[in-house]
Write a protein that holds these residues in place. Structure first.
Motif, mmCIF file in Angstrom:
data_model
loop_
_atom_site.group_PDB
_atom_site.id
_atom_site.type_symbol
_atom_site.label_atom_id
_atom_site.label_comp_id
_atom_site.label_asym_id
_atom_site.label_seq_id
_atom_site.Cartn_x
_atom_site.Cartn_y
_atom_site.Cartn_z
ATOM 1 N N THR A 179 0.685 -1.354 -0.034
ATOM 2 C CA THR A 179 0.083 0.047 0.004
ATOM 3 C C THR A 179 0.901 1.551 -0.017
ATOM 4 O O THR A 179 1.531 1.587 -0.765
ATOM 5 N N MET A 180 0.513 2.143 0.868
ATOM 6 C CA MET A 180 1.033 3.588 1.019
ATOM 7 C C MET A 180 2.234 3.737 1.373
ATOM 8 O O MET A 180 2.608 3.621 2.675
ATOM 9 N N LEU A 181 3.380 4.214 0.700
ATOM 10 C CA LEU A 181 4.324 4.735 1.263
ATOM 11 C C LEU A 181 4.456 6.273 0.821
ATOM 12 O O LEU A 181 4.164 6.864 -0.368
ATOM 13 N N VAL A 182 4.854 7.284 1.752
ATOM 14 C CA VAL A 182 5.045 8.507 1.684
ATOM 15 C C VAL A 182 6.167 9.022 2.292
ATOM 16 O O VAL A 182 6.594 8.845 3.296
ATOM 17 N N VAL A 183 6.914 9.825 1.401
ATOM 18 C CA VAL A 183 8.265 10.707 1.963
ATOM 19 C C VAL A 183 7.817 12.087 1.685
ATOM 20 O O VAL A 183 7.479 12.849 0.736
ATOM 21 N N LEU A 184 8.143 13.003 2.816
ATOM 22 C CA LEU A 184 7.998 14.297 3.032
ATOM 23 C C LEU A 184 9.095 15.034 3.425
ATOM 24 O O LEU A 184 9.906 14.280 4.261
ATOM 25 N N THR A 185 9.481 16.008 2.830
ATOM 26 C CA THR A 185 10.760 16.864 3.066
ATOM 27 C C THR A 185 10.301 18.205 3.376
ATOM 28 O O THR A 185 9.323 18.640 2.821
ATOM 29 N N THR A 186 11.253 19.043 4.241
ATOM 30 C CA THR A 186 11.073 20.317 4.323
ATOM 31 C C THR A 186 12.296 20.831 4.660
ATOM 32 O O THR A 186 13.348 20.055 5.227
ATOM 33 N N ASP A 187 12.659 22.090 4.291
ATOM 34 C CA ASP A 187 13.913 22.640 4.693
ATOM 35 C C ASP A 187 13.893 23.783 5.743
ATOM 36 O O ASP A 187 14.650 24.569 5.994
ATOM 37 N N ALA A 188 12.524 23.773 6.243
ATOM 38 C CA ALA A 188 12.438 24.589 7.578
ATOM 39 C C ALA A 188 13.440 24.041 8.620
ATOM 40 O O ALA A 188 13.444 22.858 8.638
ATOM 41 N N VAL A 189 13.618 24.935 9.606
ATOM 42 C CA VAL A 189 14.150 24.573 10.831
ATOM 43 C C VAL A 189 13.002 23.958 11.944
ATOM 44 O O VAL A 189 12.354 25.011 11.989
ATOM 45 N N VAL A 190 13.214 22.933 12.377
ATOM 46 C CA VAL A 190 11.774 22.440 13.096
ATOM 47 C C VAL A 190 12.370 21.659 14.309
ATOM 48 O O VAL A 190 13.374 20.999 14.086
ATOM 49 N N ASP A 191 11.749 21.846 15.263
ATOM 50 C CA ASP A 191 12.099 21.111 16.648
ATOM 51 C C ASP A 191 11.590 19.702 16.321
ATOM 52 O O ASP A 191 10.270 19.323 15.738
ATOM 53 N N GLY A 228 16.407 21.839 7.696
ATOM 54 C CA GLY A 228 16.871 23.047 8.211
ATOM 55 C C GLY A 228 17.572 23.942 7.295
ATOM 56 O O GLY A 228 18.169 24.986 7.755
ATOM 57 N N ALA A 229 17.897 23.415 6.116
ATOM 58 C CA ALA A 229 18.710 24.302 5.005
ATOM 59 C C ALA A 229 18.069 25.535 4.890
ATOM 60 O O ALA A 229 18.892 26.451 4.116
ATOM 61 N N SER A 230 16.798 25.868 4.909
ATOM 62 C CA SER A 230 16.495 27.352 4.763
ATOM 63 C C SER A 230 16.895 28.350 5.823
ATOM 64 O O SER A 230 17.062 29.545 5.568
ATOM 65 N N GLY A 231 17.287 27.909 6.719
ATOM 66 C CA GLY A 231 17.814 28.605 8.178
ATOM 67 C C GLY A 231 16.515 29.294 8.604
ATOM 68 O O GLY A 231 16.746 30.029 9.653
ATOM 69 N N ILE A 232 15.502 29.021 8.122
ATOM 70 C CA ILE A 232 14.199 29.764 8.666
ATOM 71 C C ILE A 232 13.178 28.614 9.585
ATOM 72 O O ILE A 232 12.829 27.707 9.186
ATOM 73 N N ALA A 233 12.896 29.139 10.783
ATOM 74 C CA ALA A 233 12.218 28.205 11.823
ATOM 75 C C ALA A 233 10.604 28.344 11.396
ATOM 76 O O ALA A 233 10.096 29.130 11.150
ATOM 77 N N ALA A 234 10.146 26.982 11.490
ATOM 78 C CA ALA A 234 8.579 26.849 11.218
ATOM 79 C C ALA A 234 8.229 26.629 12.518
ATOM 80 O O ALA A 234 8.417 25.389 13.165
ATOM 81 N N ARG A 236 5.251 25.068 15.008
ATOM 82 C CA ARG A 236 4.289 23.641 14.770
ATOM 83 C C ARG A 236 3.073 24.112 13.897
ATOM 84 O O ARG A 236 2.827 23.244 12.974
ATOM 85 N N ALA A 237 2.511 24.975 14.241
ATOM 86 C CA ALA A 237 0.993 25.230 13.517
ATOM 87 C C ALA A 237 1.271 25.663 12.212
ATOM 88 O O ALA A 237 0.663 25.002 11.128
ATOM 89 N N ALA A 238 2.448 26.263 11.624
ATOM 90 C CA ALA A 238 2.701 26.640 10.272
ATOM 91 C C ALA A 238 3.365 25.366 9.627
ATOM 92 O O ALA A 238 2.903 25.257 8.410
ATOM 93 N N LEU A 239 3.841 24.687 10.395
ATOM 94 C CA LEU A 239 4.511 23.305 9.734
ATOM 95 C C LEU A 239 3.358 22.289 9.366
ATOM 96 O O LEU A 239 3.284 21.707 8.453
ATOM 97 N N ALA A 240 2.590 22.222 10.351
ATOM 98 C CA ALA A 240 1.339 21.501 10.359
ATOM 99 C C ALA A 240 0.379 21.594 9.203
ATOM 100 O O ALA A 240 -0.215 21.137 8.297
ATOM 101 N N ASP A 241 0.353 22.888 9.077
ATOM 102 C CA ASP A 241 -0.482 23.827 7.808
ATOM 103 C C ASP A 241 0.147 23.238 6.456
ATOM 104 O O ASP A 241 -0.663 22.763 5.736
ATOM 105 N N ALA A 242 1.471 23.514 6.218
ATOM 106 C CA ALA A 242 2.055 23.293 5.041
ATOM 107 C C ALA A 242 2.012 21.528 4.803
ATOM 108 O O ALA A 242 1.996 21.402 3.660
ATOM 109 N N LEU A 243 2.157 21.004 5.894
ATOM 110 C CA LEU A 243 2.084 19.472 5.628
ATOM 111 C C LEU A 243 0.861 19.020 5.270
ATOM 112 O O LEU A 243 0.809 18.220 4.602
#
Lengths: 387, 387
Positions: A179-191, A228-234, A236-243
């Protein structure tokens, strides 16, 4: 629009020779940092593939350097040797990338109960490692396809950072295919804790609300890598929204490519006393073979909706059966639990999308679950797979 | 072998003109006493037909004089007028037989959400009352058929008394057709409370353990009439035993006639810690569209069995996934959660019956649930019914 859209990632998709078809069957996604935050959610099935058992351990410390994914075999119910195969795959990736095997997530998809051709797989890992490129996302998305007819990718862009994703799976239709395999990536700096929480918020409202045939996989995996390559912190809520935005697109693509489907069906339940109640009722409706066969026949058989609504226990969703309205593609065919507009007014033939709205008149909450119709092509594909 | 096999009963099956086909569509079963003990079990769906609402009231005092059953319309979700139709049907039967309407059980089967042609139905009641005969059981069994291809009857004979029965329904496949209706008769002298208890024992082990497509009807009704005409008292256990024998035969006939099926599948789960746990695991397996499509393709895809076993929560059934054996038609294809004998050894093509045995190795209890395969014919029949 791919896992390499955010900065800090490379990917590859190659042919290791696992599939008889000779199509690409091995994908590798690498997080080049500077951060290596990882989070994942897995199937809740008690029978799980060895890759799930392995990867659950990998993500416990929230550090993930790479994800390796193969089609051509799920590595489920293959005994201790099967677990060793997963372990050796992670070690080979680790050696090629000079990282720790304990930071390599492994995902496998294909038939249950068959050993993987491990020598070919390990040789393929080396090929994939050499093929890694900053624009390799689309190749990786292609290499994880099984019965998928199109590669599935999505992205969400924010101020200075972004989220990318890829998915494979023909809805939930193919647990035997893992079934379902998903890979997500982000360059945000996240906890790390935020990454985990945001991922759960996103999957709960997206992948958890598609249901093609009620069958639960042994291998479902959704993994998030943050560089974290963008150097910009996201936060939790903003990250959740984009995800959520990215996952919603991927989930919709999964439904649209469900095995044999000719209609995508959105079952929206409103007027529920809680979101959980709305989801429970919507799930009951999306699991009706009878309704799904009727939709395949362009038949707005609303009695089959009511019959499913009625199966939900009162302690899960309180409502009065005599108050329920059902609207199909804009026509209220059932009003207050009885006959509404003539069913002949419903047009199901003109559009692939079907919208079934159920109003319980029992509260303010709502939820939508997507499914697809039950077709001859589904029966055909799933009666002739392993043989 | 029919509802008129026990003494004290008459029955009829006539054509009232409810069906476009012109086939018999109205059945009447009358208990001539001397006793008029009645008991019934109904669907647990919260959306129920008006006949179910009515008949639940009828049986509360354990007195039933007659059962009238029509095909050609389920009388579900038809508003207050629909309930009136049911009430008028009972009154017409009562007038024809000179009994109380409150002692007449009504069962209806057909499409949900359409009013019955009540004038034709009421006229048909008079015809049926005139056609009542002590050997009318087979006519009644024929008149309740919808998508059934054969009439379904059974009996169990004991020392001086007997049980007879008839059923209609294409498995659980057709809730929009109002699914399963069953009338059971006995000439034993039985206590009303015993009748109710024995009926629940019998249905729990038979009708509750067939599941063609996981869909729950709005109209399922199983009603027992006891005439006492043999003069011989049957204690609860003996009655339960004879009822179970009769119901088991009828349930097996329902599965064998399930819409579009080409295989009858017995899923037997043993080694469970309790019968409830065994039933839960068996139900999970019988609800897999993927497995059922595989069986249609004569494919012993045991991974699809394991994937379903794993969906059962641990609080419902405790077992170790690495201990589970799966045997299909005598070949142990999965041993201890891993690969067993080669799946090529399994012969699914030679026989309509398929036996899937799951051993949980977690206790002494077992249970069997019957289902059928998922075929092109099922999709065809259920995509082209109401239109």
């Amino acid at each position: 629009m791919s896992v390499t859209a955010p900065r800090g990632f490379r990917a590859a998709g190659v042919t290791a020779g696992l599939k008889a078809s000779g199509r690409p069957d091995l994908a590798l996604v690498v997080n080049d940092g500077p951060d290596h935050v990882g989070a994942a959610v897995f199937t809740s099935n008690r029978v799980v593939g060895h890759p799930v058992t392995w990867s659950r351990q990998v993500v416990t410390d929230h550090v993930v350097h790479a994800v390796v994914l193969n089609s051509g075999g799920a590595n489920v119910c293959t005994g201790p040797e099967g677990f060793l195969d997963t372990h050796r795959t992670a070690e080979r990736v680790a050696a090629a990338l000079d990282v720790s095997a304990g930071d390599v997530v492994v995902c496998s998809t294909g038939l249950i109960g068959e050993r993987l051709p491990i020598d070919r797989l390990l040789a393929g890992v080396d090929v994939a490692a050499r093929a890694l490129r900053p624009d390799g996302g689309p190749d990786a998305a292609t290499a994880i396809m099984t019965t998928d007819t199109v590669a599935k990718q999505a992205a969400a862009t924010r101020e200075g950072w972004s989220v990318g994703g890829m998915a494979k799976g023909a809805g939930m239709l193919a647990p035997a295919l893992a079934t379902m395999l998903v890979v997500l990536t982000t360059d945000a700096v996240v906890d790390p804790v935020d990454a985990d929480a945001a991922l759960r918020v996103a999957t709960r409202a997206t992948f958890d609300r598609i249901d093609s045939d009620g069958c639960m996989s042994t291998s479902d995996t959704v993994v998030l890598l943050a560089s974290g390559a963008s150097g910009i912190a996201a936060p939790r809520a903003a990250l959740a929204d984009a995800l959520t935005q990215t996952c919603a697109s991927l989930a919709r693509q999964l439904v649209a490519d469900a095995e044999g489907a000719s209609h995508d069906i959105a079952v929206r339940v409103r007027g529920a006393q809680s979101e959980g109640a709305a989801v429970a009722v919507a799930r009951a409706v999306t699991r009706s073979n009878l309704l799904k066969a009727a939709i395949f026949g362009n038949d707005p058989n609303w009695g089959r909706v009511l019959a499913q609504v009625g199966t939900v226990p009162v302690e899960v969703a309180a409502f009065d059966a005599d108050a329920v309205d059902v609207t199909i593609n804009g026509v209220m065919v059932c009003r207050a639990g009885g006959v509404g507009e003539p069913r002949e007014l419903v047009d199901l033939a003109s559009d692939r999308e079907v919208h079934i709205d159920v109003d319980l008149h029992a509260g303010p909450a709502e939820a939508t679950v997507w499914t697809n119709d039950l077709t001859h092509a589904y029966v055909h594909e799933n009666s002739a797979y392993s043989t």
